[in-house]
Design a protein around this motif. Structure first.
Motif, mmCIF file in Angstrom:
data_model
loop_
_atom_site.group_PDB
_atom_site.id
_atom_site.type_symbol
_atom_site.label_atom_id
_atom_site.label_comp_id
_atom_site.label_asym_id
_atom_site.label_seq_id
_atom_site.Cartn_x
_atom_site.Cartn_y
_atom_site.Cartn_z
ATOM 1 N N ARG A 74 7.937 16.418 10.729
ATOM 2 C CA ARG A 74 7.961 15.856 9.385
ATOM 3 C C ARG A 74 8.086 16.950 8.340
ATOM 4 N N GLY A 75 8.734 16.607 7.233
ATOM 5 C CA GLY A 75 8.828 17.525 6.108
ATOM 6 C C GLY A 75 7.498 17.647 5.377
ATOM 7 N N ILE A 76 7.453 18.553 4.419
ATOM 8 C CA ILE A 76 6.238 18.813 3.644
ATOM 9 C C ILE A 76 6.070 17.732 2.579
ATOM 10 N N ASP A 77 4.856 17.186 2.485
ATOM 11 C CA ASP A 77 4.529 16.182 1.474
ATOM 12 C C ASP A 77 3.615 16.783 0.413
ATOM 13 N N VAL A 78 3.878 16.446 -0.849
ATOM 14 C CA VAL A 78 2.963 16.765 -1.940
ATOM 15 C C VAL A 78 2.609 15.462 -2.645
ATOM 16 N N SER B 60 1.312 15.500 15.705
ATOM 17 C CA SER B 60 1.453 16.862 15.187
ATOM 18 C C SER B 60 0.130 17.370 14.647
ATOM 19 N N TYR B 61 -0.045 18.698 14.675
ATOM 20 C CA TYR B 61 -1.146 19.342 13.986
ATOM 21 C C TYR B 61 -0.713 19.574 12.534
ATOM 22 N N ASP B 62 -1.533 19.129 11.584
ATOM 23 C CA ASP B 62 -1.188 19.219 10.165
ATOM 24 C C ASP B 62 -2.231 20.031 9.411
ATOM 25 N N ALA B 63 -1.786 20.820 8.439
ATOM 26 C CA ALA B 63 -2.668 21.541 7.522
ATOM 27 C C ALA B 63 -2.638 20.858 6.163
ATOM 28 N N ILE B 64 -3.802 20.771 5.512
ATOM 29 C CA ILE B 64 -3.948 20.005 4.272
ATOM 30 C C ILE B 64 -4.764 20.799 3.267
ATOM 31 N N ALA B 65 -4.380 20.731 1.985
ATOM 32 C CA ALA B 65 -5.143 21.354 0.905
ATOM 33 C C ALA B 65 -5.004 20.496 -0.335
ATOM 34 N N GLY B 66 -6.038 20.511 -1.180
ATOM 35 C CA GLY B 66 -5.972 19.711 -2.399
ATOM 36 C C GLY B 66 -7.042 20.092 -3.394
ATOM 37 N N VAL B 67 -6.909 19.569 -4.610
ATOM 38 C CA VAL B 67 -7.846 19.830 -5.687
ATOM 39 C C VAL B 67 -7.943 18.583 -6.548
ATOM 40 N N SER B 68 -9.109 18.359 -7.160
ATOM 41 C CA SER B 68 -9.264 17.208 -8.052
ATOM 42 C C SER B 68 -10.116 17.578 -9.248
ATOM 43 N N ALA B 69 -9.889 16.842 -10.331
ATOM 44 C CA ALA B 69 -10.701 16.939 -11.544
ATOM 45 C C ALA B 69 -11.234 15.541 -11.826
ATOM 46 N N ILE B 70 -12.573 15.405 -11.907
ATOM 47 C CA ILE B 70 -13.204 14.095 -12.015
ATOM 48 C C ILE B 70 -14.119 14.056 -13.229
ATOM 49 N N SER B 71 -13.989 13.010 -14.048
ATOM 50 C CA SER B 71 -14.933 12.713 -15.116
ATOM 51 C C SER B 71 -15.470 11.312 -14.883
ATOM 52 N N ARG B 72 -16.275 10.820 -15.808
ATOM 53 C CA ARG B 72 -16.793 9.465 -15.654
ATOM 54 C C ARG B 72 -15.662 8.446 -15.647
ATOM 55 N N ASN B 73 -14.593 8.707 -16.390
ATOM 56 C CA ASN B 73 -13.531 7.719 -16.560
ATOM 57 C C ASN B 73 -12.232 8.066 -15.857
ATOM 58 N N GLY C 142 -2.360 17.334 -3.926
ATOM 59 C CA GLY C 142 -2.553 17.813 -2.564
ATOM 60 C C GLY C 142 -1.236 18.099 -1.877
ATOM 61 N N ILE C 143 -1.327 18.805 -0.761
ATOM 62 C CA ILE C 143 -0.152 19.132 0.046
ATOM 63 C C ILE C 143 -0.515 18.970 1.519
ATOM 64 N N GLN C 144 0.432 18.452 2.307
ATOM 65 C CA GLN C 144 0.248 18.299 3.749
ATOM 66 C C GLN C 144 1.465 18.870 4.452
ATOM 67 N N GLY D 183 0.801 -1.211 0.000
ATOM 68 C CA GLY D 183 0.000 0.000 0.000
ATOM 69 C C GLY D 183 0.831 1.256 0.000
ATOM 70 N N CYS D 184 0.103 2.381 -0.190
ATOM 71 C CA CYS D 184 0.796 3.660 -0.242
ATOM 72 C C CYS D 184 1.230 4.081 1.153
ATOM 73 N N SER D 185 2.190 4.955 1.189
ATOM 74 C CA SER D 185 2.734 5.469 2.441
ATOM 75 C C SER D 185 2.491 6.961 2.481
ATOM 76 N N ASP D 186 1.645 7.426 3.401
ATOM 77 C CA ASP D 186 1.390 8.852 3.494
ATOM 78 C C ASP D 186 0.907 9.170 4.892
ATOM 79 N N ALA D 187 0.785 10.463 5.185
ATOM 80 C CA ALA D 187 0.365 10.889 6.515
ATOM 81 C C ALA D 187 -1.126 11.153 6.584
ATOM 82 N N GLY D 188 -1.905 10.653 5.614
ATOM 83 C CA GLY D 188 -3.352 10.722 5.728
ATOM 84 C C GLY D 188 -4.078 11.480 4.641
ATOM 85 N N PHE D 189 -3.397 12.371 3.918
ATOM 86 C CA PHE D 189 -4.146 13.247 3.022
ATOM 87 C C PHE D 189 -4.605 12.593 1.732
#
Length: 316
Positions: A215-219, A159-172, A178-180, A21-27
């Motif tokens: 932790r460092g910044i994740d994108v 730690s307290y973390d701030a998160i932001a992200g954007v997505s583009a979704i179509s049928r397919n 995102g950034i954390q 599986g993927c490794s990330d801090a939740g975002f």
């Protein structure tokens, strides 16, 4: 058709048991960054749901991580929703066993733009620590005294973390970024010297140390191709996560905080999912991931080698 579908679900479940599986801090599972998102030309889809998720993951070392999560998605109107994730996590490994409430995830997602083929969504969110990430164990390995245990065994990142992200979704297709950012350090105090009776010193030193870790910044960037049918769907995708700044912490034998070497870099996973919709309200979801690339130094304990994730979703 039902027999074929049942067989397909069984094969997916078996393959999940041996997947990575993927490794990330939740975002990568919050708001606009989530996999397998719904798409509707009518926009007014059901934004209220509750999801029950079971997760089992093995690390690069001996810890096995289990989690049961309740994920509330509360629609404010047809265009925006608020997400709350409440996990309970328990870990078993050769250093000891721990259990407790995990970090709470909060996010707000808004439909930013809709066309005939695409929906554009944006998310702002945060992760709130459930503790200071310094849970201790007391067993034969520690000589019968309380000793702080490695981040792999901690329920909270601390730690307290701030998160932001954007997505583009179509049928397919689904594209997401995102950034954390960890805003505070934790208080983890794990040291090899805290486990004087552990029988394998070389293995013990495989646990990377970074006390009072910031932790460092994740994108992240997600690309996913979906195939959708009347009652089921499946997808394939890629999830690269890049740590763009170094972690900071106190190494073994040191007393001052430093930037930790080899803590930046790419973690890349290939992902697959399968969903079956019993009706408009009830569905199940399975997710599989295969880790292709990981960072060399992981004091945060986020790396997963093998993952099983099964969810039941009720929309209302």
């Amino acid at each position: 058709m039902r027999n074929v579908l049942a067989g397909f679900v069984f094969l997916i479940c078996v393959s999940l048991t041996y997947s990575q599986g993927c490794s990330d801090a939740g975002f990568c599972t919050m708001g606009a960054m989530k996999p397998d998102q719904n798409y509707s030309k009518r926009i007014a889809i059901k934004l209220r749901s509750i999801e029950f998720n079971y997760y089992k993951g093995t690390s690069l070392l001996t810890p096995i991580i289990y989690a049961a999560t309740v994920d509330f998605n509360l629609g404010i109107n047809d265009y925006s929703s608020f997400q709350i994730k409440l996990p309970y996590q328990w870990v078993k490994g050769s250093l000891g066993e721990t259990a407790g409430l995990g970090d709470i995830s909060l996010s707000y997602t808004r439909l930013l733009k809709a066309t005939n083929k695409w929906n554009i969504n944006g998310t702002l969110g945060a992760k709130v620590p459930s503790n200071n990430s310094n849970t201790t164990v007391n067993n034969n390995n520690t000589g019968g005294v309380d000793a702080p245990i490695h981040m792999y065994y901690q329920q909270s990142l601390g730690s307290y973390d701030a998160i932001a992200g954007v997505s583009a979704i179509s049928r397919n297709w689904l594209f997401a970024a995102g950034i954390q950012v960890a805003l505070t350090k934790n208080n983890n105090q794990f040291l090899w010297s805290g486990f004087p009776n552990y029988p394998d010193a070389e293995y013990l030193q495989s646990y990377n140390i970074g006390r009072e870790l910031l932790r460092g910044i994740d994108v992240m960037f997600r690309v996913e191709r979906n195939w959708r049918f009347t009652n089921f769907n499946f997808s394939l995708g890629a999830l690269p996560i890049y740590r763009i700044t170094k972690d900071e912490g106190i190494p073994q034998g040191e007393t001052e905080r430093v930037k930790l070497p080899q803590t930046t870099g790419l973690a890349l996973s290939i992902l697959g999912s399968f969903g079956y919709h019993f009706d408009v309200n009830n569905s199940i979801k399975l997710i599989k991931g295969v880790k292709l690339v990981d960072r060399d130094f992981n004091p945060d304990g986020l790396t997963r080698d093998e993952v099983l994730s099964i969810s039941y979703v009720y929309k209302f």
